[in-house]
Write a protein that holds these residues in place. Structure first.
Motif, PDB file in Angstrom:
ATOM      1  N   LEU A 184       0.855  -1.182   0.000  1.00  0.00           N
ATOM      2  CA  LEU A 184       0.000   0.000   0.000  1.00  0.00           C
ATOM      3  C   LEU A 184       0.889   1.229   0.000  1.00  0.00           C
ATOM      4  CD1 LEU A 184      -2.696   1.470   0.149  1.00  0.00           C
ATOM      5  CD2 LEU A 184      -2.635   1.208   2.640  1.00  0.00           C
ATOM      6  N   ARG A 185       0.773   2.024  -1.032  1.00  0.00           N
ATOM      7  CA  ARG A 185       1.549   3.255  -1.160  1.00  0.00           C
ATOM      8  C   ARG A 185       0.611   4.421  -0.875  1.00  0.00           C
ATOM      9  NH1 ARG A 185       5.203   4.722  -6.504  1.00  0.00           N
ATOM     10  NH2 ARG A 185       6.212   6.611  -5.664  1.00  0.00           N
ATOM     11  N   VAL A 186       0.857   5.137   0.198  1.00  0.00           N
ATOM     12  CA  VAL A 186       0.005   6.261   0.600  1.00  0.00           C
ATOM     13  C   VAL A 186       0.682   7.553   0.169  1.00  0.00           C
ATOM     14  CG1 VAL A 186      -1.087   7.471   2.517  1.00  0.00           C
ATOM     15  CG2 VAL A 186      -0.916   4.964   2.545  1.00  0.00           C
ATOM     16  N   ALA A 187       0.016   8.295  -0.683  1.00  0.00           N
ATOM     17  CA  ALA A 187       0.573   9.540  -1.219  1.00  0.00           C
ATOM     18  C   ALA A 187      -0.090  10.738  -0.569  1.00  0.00           C
ATOM     19  CB  ALA A 187       0.384   9.594  -2.733  1.00  0.00           C
ATOM     20  N   GLN A 188       0.726  11.628  -0.055  1.00  0.00           N
ATOM     21  CA  GLN A 188       0.212  12.875   0.507  1.00  0.00           C
ATOM     22  C   GLN A 188       0.968  14.046  -0.111  1.00  0.00           C
ATOM     23  OE1 GLN A 188      -1.043  13.449   4.496  1.00  0.00           O
ATOM     24  NE2 GLN A 188       0.176  15.297   4.785  1.00  0.00           N
ATOM     25  N   ALA A 189       0.226  14.964  -0.705  1.00  0.00           N
ATOM     26  CA  ALA A 189       0.815  16.186  -1.239  1.00  0.00           C
ATOM     27  C   ALA A 189       0.731  17.284  -0.177  1.00  0.00           C
ATOM     28  CB  ALA A 189       0.080  16.614  -2.502  1.00  0.00           C
ATOM     29  N   TRP A 190       1.723  18.159  -0.168  1.00  0.00           N
ATOM     30  CA  TRP A 190       1.674  19.275   0.772  1.00  0.00           C
ATOM     31  C   TRP A 190       2.104  20.556   0.064  1.00  0.00           C
ATOM     32  CZ3 TRP A 190       6.042  22.019   2.776  1.00  0.00           C
ATOM     33  CH2 TRP A 190       7.287  21.515   2.375  1.00  0.00           C
ATOM     34  N   ALA A 191       1.789  21.680   0.672  1.00  0.00           N
ATOM     35  CA  ALA A 191       2.146  22.982   0.127  1.00  0.00           C
ATOM     36  C   ALA A 191       2.785  23.814   1.231  1.00  0.00           C
ATOM     37  CB  ALA A 191       0.911  23.689  -0.419  1.00  0.00           C
ATOM     38  N   PHE A 192       3.536  24.820   0.842  1.00  0.00           N
ATOM     39  CA  PHE A 192       4.153  25.690   1.844  1.00  0.00           C
ATOM     40  C   PHE A 192       3.074  26.381   2.665  1.00  0.00           C
ATOM     41  CE2 PHE A 192       7.756  25.830  -1.283  1.00  0.00           C
ATOM     42  CZ  PHE A 192       8.660  25.178  -0.461  1.00  0.00           C
ATOM     43  N   PRO A 193       3.268  26.478   3.969  1.00  0.00           N
ATOM     44  CA  PRO A 193       2.271  27.150   4.813  1.00  0.00           C
ATOM     45  C   PRO A 193       2.269  28.650   4.582  1.00  0.00           C
ATOM     46  CG  PRO A 193       4.215  26.576   6.095  1.00  0.00           C
ATOM     47  CD  PRO A 193       4.416  25.966   4.736  1.00  0.00           C
ATOM     48  N   ALA A 210      12.715  21.660   4.824  1.00  0.00           N
ATOM     49  CA  ALA A 210      12.929  20.359   5.457  1.00  0.00           C
ATOM     50  C   ALA A 210      12.115  20.236   6.741  1.00  0.00           C
ATOM     51  CB  ALA A 210      14.417  20.162   5.750  1.00  0.00           C
ATOM     52  N   THR A 211      12.039  21.322   7.491  1.00  0.00           N
ATOM     53  CA  THR A 211      11.277  21.303   8.745  1.00  0.00           C
ATOM     54  C   THR A 211       9.800  21.070   8.474  1.00  0.00           C
ATOM     55  OG1 THR A 211      12.838  22.776   9.865  1.00  0.00           O
ATOM     56  CG2 THR A 211      10.603  22.642  10.773  1.00  0.00           C
ATOM     57  N   TRP A 212       9.263  21.810   7.501  1.00  0.00           N
ATOM     58  CA  TRP A 212       7.844  21.641   7.177  1.00  0.00           C
ATOM     59  C   TRP A 212       7.556  20.249   6.620  1.00  0.00           C
ATOM     60  CZ3 TRP A 212       8.482  26.998   4.645  1.00  0.00           C
ATOM     61  CH2 TRP A 212       8.214  27.993   5.587  1.00  0.00           C
ATOM     62  N   GLU A 213       8.466  19.746   5.803  1.00  0.00           N
ATOM     63  CA  GLU A 213       8.255  18.411   5.238  1.00  0.00           C
ATOM     64  C   GLU A 213       8.315  17.345   6.323  1.00  0.00           C
ATOM     65  OE1 GLU A 213       9.390  15.975   1.217  1.00  0.00           O
ATOM     66  OE2 GLU A 213      10.772  17.518   1.922  1.00  0.00           O
ATOM     67  N   ASP A 214       9.234  17.491   7.271  1.00  0.00           N
ATOM     68  CA  ASP A 214       9.309  16.538   8.386  1.00  0.00           C
ATOM     69  C   ASP A 214       8.017  16.548   9.198  1.00  0.00           C
ATOM     70  OD1 ASP A 214      11.852  15.780   7.679  1.00  0.00           O
ATOM     71  OD2 ASP A 214      12.872  17.037   9.178  1.00  0.00           O
ATOM     72  N   GLN A 215       7.422  17.727   9.355  1.00  0.00           N
ATOM     73  CA  GLN A 215       6.156  17.813  10.078  1.00  0.00           C
ATOM     74  C   GLN A 215       5.062  17.056   9.330  1.00  0.00           C
ATOM     75  OE1 GLN A 215       5.511  22.029  10.462  1.00  0.00           O
ATOM     76  NE2 GLN A 215       6.698  22.202  12.353  1.00  0.00           N
ATOM     77  N   GLU A 216       5.024  17.191   8.007  1.00  0.00           N
ATOM     78  CA  GLU A 216       4.024  16.481   7.210  1.00  0.00           C
ATOM     79  C   GLU A 216       4.210  14.969   7.326  1.00  0.00           C
ATOM     80  OE1 GLU A 216       1.403  17.796   5.589  1.00  0.00           O
ATOM     81  OE2 GLU A 216       2.006  19.751   6.395  1.00  0.00           O
ATOM     82  N   VAL A 217       5.451  14.519   7.297  1.00  0.00           N
ATOM     83  CA  VAL A 217       5.728  13.086   7.442  1.00  0.00           C
ATOM     84  C   VAL A 217       5.229  12.583   8.791  1.00  0.00           C
ATOM     85  CG1 VAL A 217       7.570  11.363   7.657  1.00  0.00           C
ATOM     86  CG2 VAL A 217       7.685  13.102   5.854  1.00  0.00           C
ATOM     87  N   TYR A 219       2.811  13.965  10.682  1.00  0.00           N
ATOM     88  CA  TYR A 219       1.357  13.987  10.671  1.00  0.00           C
ATOM     89  C   TYR A 219       0.806  12.727   9.990  1.00  0.00           C
ATOM     90  CZ  TYR A 219       1.391  18.972  11.915  1.00  0.00           C
ATOM     91  OH  TYR A 219       1.566  20.174  12.551  1.00  0.00           O
ATOM     92  N   LEU A 220       1.398  12.364   8.860  1.00  0.00           N
ATOM     93  CA  LEU A 220       0.909  11.199   8.113  1.00  0.00           C
ATOM     94  C   LEU A 220       1.141   9.919   8.894  1.00  0.00           C
ATOM     95  CD1 LEU A 220      -0.358  10.049   5.575  1.00  0.00           C
ATOM     96  CD2 LEU A 220       1.913  10.041   4.503  1.00  0.00           C
ATOM     97  N   SER A 221       2.317   9.797   9.502  1.00  0.00           N
ATOM     98  CA  SER A 221       2.608   8.601  10.304  1.00  0.00           C
ATOM     99  C   SER A 221       1.605   8.446  11.440  1.00  0.00           C
ATOM    100  CB  SER A 221       4.031   8.693  10.855  1.00  0.00           C
ATOM    101  OG  SER A 221       4.322   7.596  11.699  1.00  0.00           O
ATOM    102  N   ASP A 222       1.297   9.549  12.112  1.00  0.00           N
ATOM    103  CA  ASP A 222       0.331   9.494  13.212  1.00  0.00           C
ATOM    104  C   ASP A 222      -1.064   9.122  12.708  1.00  0.00           C
ATOM    105  OD1 ASP A 222       2.293  10.168  15.002  1.00  0.00           O
ATOM    106  OD2 ASP A 222       1.769  12.304  15.081  1.00  0.00           O
ATOM    107  N   ALA A 223      -1.456   9.687  11.560  1.00  0.00           N
ATOM    108  CA  ALA A 223      -2.796   9.443  11.026  1.00  0.00           C
ATOM    109  C   ALA A 223      -2.979   8.000  10.581  1.00  0.00           C
ATOM    110  CB  ALA A 223      -3.066  10.381   9.856  1.00  0.00           C
ATOM    111  N   LEU A 224      -1.909   7.352  10.154  1.00  0.00           N
ATOM    112  CA  LEU A 224      -2.000   5.981   9.646  1.00  0.00           C
ATOM    113  C   LEU A 224      -1.838   4.916  10.726  1.00  0.00           C
ATOM    114  CD1 LEU A 224       0.106   6.271   6.354  1.00  0.00           C
ATOM    115  CD2 LEU A 224      -2.383   6.114   6.548  1.00  0.00           C
ATOM    116  N   ARG A 225      -1.425   5.307  11.912  1.00  0.00           N
ATOM    117  CA  ARG A 225      -1.076   4.314  12.929  1.00  0.00           C
ATOM    118  C   ARG A 225      -2.246   3.383  13.264  1.00  0.00           C
ATOM    119  NH1 ARG A 225       1.008   7.541  16.329  1.00  0.00           N
ATOM    120  NH2 ARG A 225       3.105   7.247  15.499  1.00  0.00           N
ATOM    121  N   ALA A 226      -3.444   3.923  13.406  1.00  0.00           N
ATOM    122  CA  ALA A 226      -4.597   3.081  13.758  1.00  0.00           C
ATOM    123  C   ALA A 226      -4.902   2.075  12.660  1.00  0.00           C
ATOM    124  CB  ALA A 226      -5.818   3.947  14.027  1.00  0.00           C
ATOM    125  N   TRP A 227      -4.727   2.475  11.394  1.00  0.00           N
ATOM    126  CA  TRP A 227      -5.014   1.569  10.279  1.00  0.00           C
ATOM    127  C   TRP A 227      -3.941   0.494  10.148  1.00  0.00           C
ATOM    128  CZ3 TRP A 227      -9.753   2.013   9.021  1.00  0.00           C
ATOM    129  CH2 TRP A 227     -10.394   3.252   9.196  1.00  0.00           C
TER     130      TRP A 227
END
Length: 296
Positions: A184-193, A210-217, A219-227
């Motif tokens: 399962l490949r989960v794709a998330q796009a992000w934009a500059f805040p 890099a800081t903003w991208e690390d935050q997005e990574v 967020y995604l890891s936390d959101a997927l943990r239950a699944w």
């Protein structure tokens, strides 16, 4: 996944490819497959009874041929046929009310060369009460073979937004990957805040990006943990990219078996329409796309 799988057929090559895809999905789910055919509406205020009967007989013969072909390919699958009256999209939407999944060809017998998605496919994808799969055509590897990534493994791609996670989309994607033994490949796009915009500078520093991208990574890891806990057998790869969401999904789904996207429903959503990202991937994806309705 206890409800039957529906496939819309009109005798075209794409609809027969969709029926074959639906047959394999019904086998995975252990449910019957129902082929649905809607006789085309004849023009004019007064249509001869004989013309209507002829169309009905032609449709019945087409259904029986399609059923016989699928029975030969999948002898353990229960396949049935159904004819509906009225416009094809209306008939398919009515039949889909009691289905677990509706599968259609991206284009049917109508349309023209170069048309990516036909009007019927687009309407049912935008309005069906169950998930809808649009199948573009038969695989070049042979009838019934799914596409594979370069190393030969199956792959399901899901569009995701960790800031607004959608349970229905995530559950469908994880279940589909589990049923196929797929990555399962989960794709998330992000934009500059908003704080990236400044009147004092015309560029974004590498460390800030890099800081903003690390935050997005994160967020995604936390959101997927239950699944991932619910589907421990599914191997997940995440792609967090600074791109338009549609382009991120199209890049991630190159050579995949299935692309999973969502469609918002509810009183705040325009009836019978998909969002711009889903609309873009429906027209440009080269793999089957499933549109999962959700109330989020």
């Amino acid at each position: 996944m206890s409800h039957l799988v529906l496939a819309g057929v009109d005798g075209s090559e794409r609809s027969l490819a969709a029926a074959d895809w639906a047959a394999r999905e019904a086998m995975r789910r252990g449910v019957p497959l129902c082929l649905v055919h809607a006789s085309p509406t004849l023009p004019g205020d007064s249509v001869p009874v004989q013309a209507v009967e002829t169309l009905h007989h032609v449709g019945e013969r087409m259904l029986q041929r399609a059923i016989a072909d699928l029975n030969a390919r999948y002898p353990d699958l229960q396949v049935q046929g159904e004819q509906t009256g009225g416009a094809p999209a209306v008939g398919l939407l009515a039949a889909a009310r009691s289905a677990g999944l509706l599968v259609v060809g991206a284009r049917g017998a109508g349309g023209f060369d170069g048309l990516a998605v036909g009007s019927v496919a687009l309407r049912v994808a935008a309005a069906a009460s169950c998930p809808v799969v649009l199948v573009r055509e038969r695989s070049v590897r042979g009838f019934g073979d799914g596409m594979r990534v370069a190393d030969g493994s199956a792959q399901v791609v899901a569009g995701f937004d960790a800031h607004r996670p959608v349970d229905e989309v995530a559950d469908f994607a994880f279940a589909a990957a589990e049923a196929r033994g797929a990555l399962l490949r989960v794709a998330q796009a992000w934009a500059f805040p908003a704080e990236a915009v400044s009147s004092r500078t015309l560029f974004v520093a590498g460390e800030d990006r890099a800081t903003w991208e690390d935050q997005e990574v994160l967020y995604l890891s936390d959101a997927l943990r239950a699944w991932q806990e619910k589907y421990p057998e599914v191997t997940v790869r995440t792609d967090v990219v600074l791109l338009h969401p549609a382009l991120a999904l199209l890049n991630a789904s190159e050579g995949a078996d299935l692309l999973v996207v969502g469609r918002r429903t509810g009183s705040q959503t325009a009836e019978g329409r998909v969002g711009p990202v889903t609309h873009a991937v429906l027209h440009h994806s080269r793999c089957p796309v499933v549109v999962v309705p959700h109330g989020g």
